[in-house]
Design an enzyme around this catalytic site. Sequence first.
Site, short mmCIF file in Angstrom:
data_model
loop_
_atom_site.label_atom_id
_atom_site.label_comp_id
_atom_site.label_asym_id
_atom_site.label_seq_id
_atom_site.Cartn_x
_atom_site.Cartn_y
_atom_site.Cartn_z
N GLY A 1 21.11 -22.82 132.67
CA GLY A 1 20.67 -23.41 131.12
C GLY A 1 21.99 -23.58 130.50
CB VAL B 1 15.43 -21.99 136.68
CG1 VAL B 1 17.12 -22.04 136.71
CG2 VAL B 1 15.04 -22.48 135.53
CG ASN C 1 20.89 -19.69 128.10
OD1 ASN C 1 20.57 -18.77 127.12
ND2 ASN C 1 21.04 -20.56 128.12
CE1 TYR D 1 11.61 -20.03 123.95
CE2 TYR D 1 11.26 -18.74 121.80
CZ TYR D 1 12.10 -19.25 122.72
OH TYR D 1 13.53 -19.13 122.61
CB THR E 1 7.76 -17.46 128.20
OG1 THR E 1 8.24 -17.88 127.22
CG2 THR E 1 6.79 -18.18 128.49
CE LYS E 2 12.77 -17.48 125.80
NZ LYS E 2 14.10 -17.65 126.66
CB ILE F 1 21.07 -19.31 117.93
CG1 ILE F 1 20.76 -17.89 118.08
CG2 ILE F 1 22.47 -19.68 118.32
CD1 ILE F 1 21.58 -16.93 117.32
#
Length: 244
Positions: free
Chosen positions: A9, A61, A87, A152, A155-156, A185
């Site tokens: 990524g 991926v 990433n 999300y 998964t993290k 970010i």
Amino acid sequence: MKKVALVTGSSRGIGRAVARRLAREGYAVCINCIEREDKAEELTAELREQGFEAMYYRADVSDSGEVRAMVRAVEETLGNVTLLVNNAGIARQCLFQDMTEEYWRHIFDVNLGGAFNTIQAVLPHMLHEHSGCIINTSSIWGMHGASCEVAYSSTKHALIGLTRSLAQELAPSRIRVNCVAPGVINTDMVQVLGKETLDALAEDTPMGRLGTPEDIAAVVSFLASDAAEFITGQVICSDGGFMK
């Protein structure tokens, strides 16, 4: 030993900054993407023009066959992977009750399954050499959870568990596994939130700004370096103090 990095990524955002920094630190770098091949080509050309060794490879991926083919191509072109930076990831805000089973499975396939696939592909050589470094990209939302980000965040959070468990398993083989957890970010992924929300998030950050991809690249650089040779199984949060 030649230093070879595979950064998934990495055509845009954090991955792009990581690939660029690693190239400047002496790594031969493989840039991976699935959508923005134009950006991957652009970055590859930029690095080569600066005298660095770089290639790009389009691979999903979440597809183990494509990942294995990518790793073989890297080995044939650049050499065996000594540093893997996981990433690649996707995200979408939605209420849990509105989430489809298809999306739930897809985000796990990419964000967590992608890391599983890449690690399994590069691990045989690392085990043979008793050397290697794996860095996974989690998120502050993987540490603390987030409303409307259940899939999300899950998964993290799972990536953190993967990091800590795999680090224990691979430590006797001198393979380090660590994790970086970025805060908010300033990348394309967060731009969808809109200027008003981003301004509010910057105001809520004690350091008074959003993070930059280069901020995270600096953490990855440290974790990959000899200065971190006794660090494994750790999660480094880079969020400007956002999470108190």
